[in-house]
Design a protein around this motif. Structure first.
Motif, mmCIF file in Angstrom:
data_model
loop_
_atom_site.group_PDB
_atom_site.id
_atom_site.type_symbol
_atom_site.label_atom_id
_atom_site.label_comp_id
_atom_site.label_asym_id
_atom_site.label_seq_id
_atom_site.Cartn_x
_atom_site.Cartn_y
_atom_site.Cartn_z
ATOM 1 N N MET A 269 -11.715 93.479 4.944
ATOM 2 C CA MET A 269 -11.395 93.964 6.286
ATOM 3 C C MET A 269 -10.102 93.374 6.832
ATOM 4 N N GLN A 270 -9.866 92.079 6.627
ATOM 5 C CA GLN A 270 -8.733 91.423 7.275
ATOM 6 C C GLN A 270 -7.379 92.012 6.883
ATOM 7 N N PRO A 271 -7.105 92.288 5.607
ATOM 8 C CA PRO A 271 -5.804 92.910 5.273
ATOM 9 C C PRO A 271 -5.623 94.274 5.918
ATOM 10 N N VAL A 272 -6.713 95.031 6.041
ATOM 11 C CA VAL A 272 -6.642 96.346 6.685
ATOM 12 C C VAL A 272 -6.247 96.195 8.148
ATOM 13 N N LEU A 273 -6.902 95.271 8.858
ATOM 14 C CA LEU A 273 -6.589 95.074 10.270
ATOM 15 C C LEU A 273 -5.201 94.472 10.454
ATOM 16 N N THR A 274 -4.795 93.608 9.535
ATOM 17 C CA THR A 274 -3.445 93.034 9.610
ATOM 18 C C THR A 274 -2.385 94.119 9.477
ATOM 19 N N THR A 275 -2.567 95.007 8.524
ATOM 20 C CA THR A 275 -1.606 96.100 8.341
ATOM 21 C C THR A 275 -1.613 97.044 9.527
ATOM 22 N N LEU A 276 -2.792 97.318 10.080
ATOM 23 C CA LEU A 276 -2.876 98.160 11.272
ATOM 24 C C LEU A 276 -2.106 97.528 12.426
ATOM 25 N N GLY A 277 -2.270 96.221 12.613
ATOM 26 C CA GLY A 277 -1.536 95.519 13.658
ATOM 27 C C GLY A 277 -0.031 95.560 13.437
ATOM 28 N N GLN A 278 0.388 95.409 12.180
ATOM 29 C CA GLN A 278 1.819 95.477 11.866
ATOM 30 C C GLN A 278 2.385 96.861 12.173
ATOM 31 N N ALA A 279 1.617 97.900 11.847
ATOM 32 C CA ALA A 279 2.073 99.260 12.139
ATOM 33 C C ALA A 279 2.216 99.482 13.640
ATOM 34 N N PRO B 188 11.578 102.476 12.960
ATOM 35 C CA PRO B 188 10.345 101.680 12.850
ATOM 36 C C PRO B 188 9.070 102.533 12.879
ATOM 37 N N ALA B 189 9.100 103.639 13.626
ATOM 38 C CA ALA B 189 7.926 104.516 13.653
ATOM 39 C C ALA B 189 7.697 105.149 12.282
ATOM 40 N N TRP B 190 8.771 105.508 11.594
ATOM 41 C CA TRP B 190 8.641 106.071 10.243
ATOM 42 C C TRP B 190 8.072 105.021 9.287
ATOM 43 N N GLN C 193 4.420 105.128 7.122
ATOM 44 C CA GLN C 193 4.213 104.867 5.696
ATOM 45 C C GLN C 193 3.195 103.748 5.470
ATOM 46 N N GLN C 194 3.204 102.764 6.364
ATOM 47 C CA GLN C 194 2.238 101.673 6.248
ATOM 48 C C GLN C 194 0.801 102.177 6.363
ATOM 49 N N VAL C 195 0.527 102.942 7.407
ATOM 50 C CA VAL C 195 -0.848 103.375 7.615
ATOM 51 C C VAL C 195 -1.255 104.442 6.603
ATOM 52 N N ARG C 196 -0.302 105.222 6.116
ATOM 53 C CA ARG C 196 -0.621 106.158 5.043
ATOM 54 C C ARG C 196 -1.091 105.414 3.797
ATOM 55 N N GLY C 197 -0.474 104.267 3.536
ATOM 56 C CA GLY C 197 -0.838 103.487 2.354
ATOM 57 C C GLY C 197 -2.158 102.746 2.465
ATOM 58 N N ILE D 167 -7.205 104.006 12.116
ATOM 59 C CA ILE D 167 -6.067 104.100 11.189
ATOM 60 C C ILE D 167 -5.532 105.527 11.155
ATOM 61 N N ARG D 168 -6.435 106.496 11.100
ATOM 62 C CA ARG D 168 -6.002 107.898 11.090
ATOM 63 C C ARG D 168 -5.282 108.257 12.394
ATOM 64 N N ASP D 169 -5.807 107.778 13.525
ATOM 65 C CA ASP D 169 -5.158 108.068 14.804
ATOM 66 C C ASP D 169 -3.818 107.345 14.923
ATOM 67 N N THR D 170 -3.713 106.154 14.333
ATOM 68 C CA THR D 170 -2.431 105.447 14.337
ATOM 69 C C THR D 170 -1.403 106.202 13.508
ATOM 70 N N ARG D 171 -1.868 106.826 12.451
ATOM 71 C CA ARG D 171 -0.974 107.653 11.635
ATOM 72 C C ARG D 171 -0.402 108.807 12.471
ATOM 73 N N VAL D 172 -1.272 109.430 13.249
ATOM 74 C CA VAL D 172 -0.816 110.524 14.115
ATOM 75 C C VAL D 172 0.126 109.991 15.196
ATOM 76 N N LEU D 173 -0.208 108.828 15.764
ATOM 77 C CA LEU D 173 0.647 108.224 16.786
ATOM 78 C C LEU D 173 2.039 107.942 16.232
ATOM 79 N N ALA D 174 2.103 107.345 15.051
ATOM 80 C CA ALA D 174 3.399 107.040 14.442
ATOM 81 C C ALA D 174 4.205 108.312 14.201
#
Length: 341
Positions: A153-163, A178-180, A184-188, A234-241
């Motif tokens: 869980m922690q790497p997932v949340l860390t990457t979400l926070g970075q995005a 940076p939005a682009w 790519q981060q959340v897609r990965g 994560i999916r909604d963050t992808r849409v936001l980005a």
């Protein structure tokens, strides 16, 4: 280290039971089945074990039936494996179970049995013994389910926070770059969230059925509740980005309050990550998520574009997803976001 102990003890114990207690002279399926069930540690061991039994029985049935008619040899082995694999596929078996059907058939075709009686029955009994021993090892010598799921869980949340940090930066600088990168981060993250889902399923099984881990059931349940909603966030963050990138790329301007709302989302993710790991209350994370949604709504300009409205809607969606991940119901989330309290 736990898995090494499990497979070594499980393989040896399966052999002893099948060879010394049951009296089979070549119980090679017993340790093999035990190892396969132990290594099938990505959730649903009971289902995997049942499918493994079916796969073994299909392979044994077809293998022994054909051997009695066409004998042993290189071309007979090919025919037997092909038919066993086809039958397993027709029965809906997949992955490990289908492979085991083909493996069982090939071993029966290649190895001349030395045990008395019906070798098909003996092989199937060996597989049952091995599967049950594998299950026993998973329950009696379990790994730490909380540590395992938190490690995923922690790497997932860390990457979400970075995005979210990059999306905030894009809004502050009115720079689409940076939005682009965030997109790519959340897609990965999709492979990681899929792996986390199966890890949580396995941890939940261990916590519910292993006496040594019963005291961790409540903590594991937190992850069971959270994983689907974190995936949605994560999916909604992808849409936001994507929306922020499109907005800035087209020359539209960020509006006052949105960078701060995204910052609060990011900080809430960081607090949530600590809370779920330490089994703390989610009070601070919830407060920040509600404030992020309120701030985003308040920041929406009167002459809003479609992209402006979409950005606000996505911030509110991410806040809702993470509030659900804390265990709140739909009614609680609706009430909190409607009132802003």
């Amino acid at each position: 280290m736990t898995s090494i102990v499990q497979i070594s003890v499980g393989a040896a114990l399966a052999w002893v039971i099948a060879h010394d207690l049951v009296g089979h002279q070549q119980p090679f399926f017993a340790p093999v089945a035990a190892i396969l069930v132990i290594f099938a540690g990505t959730g649903g061991r009971r289902r995997i074990t049942v499918e493994l039994f079916i796969g073994v029985s299909v392979g044994v049935l077809i293998g022994e039936s054909l051997i009695s008619v066409i004998g042993r040899g290189w071309w007979q082995l090919g025919v037997i494996v092909a038919l066993a694999g086809t039958a397993a596929t027709f029965l809906g078996l997949r992955g490990l179970a289908r492979n085991q059907a083909a493996t069982s058939a090939s071993l029966l075709a290649a190895i001349v049995p030395v045990m008395p009686g019906n070798p098909a029955v003996a092989r199937f009994v060996d597989a049952v013994i091995g599967g049950l021993v594998g299950l026993a090892m998973a329950l009696l010598i379990p790994g730490n389910p909380v540590r395992r799921v938190n490690r995923g869980m922690q790497p997932v949340l860390t990457t979400l926070g970075q995005a979210l940090r990059r999306i905030e930066l894009a809004l502050r600088l009115e720079d689409a770059g940076p939005a682009w990168t965030a997109l790519q981060q959340v897609r990965g993250l999709q492979p990681a969230i899929e792996s986390l889902t199966t890890t949580v399923s396995n941890a939940d099984e261990i916590a519910r059925y292993s006496p040594l881990r019963w005291r961790q059931r409540g903590h594991v349940e937190r992850y069971v509740v959270a994983v689907r909603d974190v995936d949605n966030a994560i999916r909604d963050t992808r849409v936001l980005a994507r929306r922020v990138h499109t907005m800035l790329r087209r020359g539209e301007h960020s509006f006052t309050g949105m960078p701060e709302a995204v910052r609060l989302l990011r900080e809430a993710v960081e607090v949530f990550a600590d809370d779920i790991a330490e089994k703390d209350a989610y009070d601070e994370a919830r407060r920040q998520l509600i404030e992020a949604a309120r701030m985003a709504t308040k920041a929406l300009p009167e002459a809003a574009t479609i992209n402006d409205a979409a950005v606000v809607a996505q911030v509110r969606s991410i806040a809702s997803d993470l509030l659900y991940a804390t265990g709140w119901t739909v009614a609680q989330v609706d009430r909190a976001l409607a009132t802003g309290r």
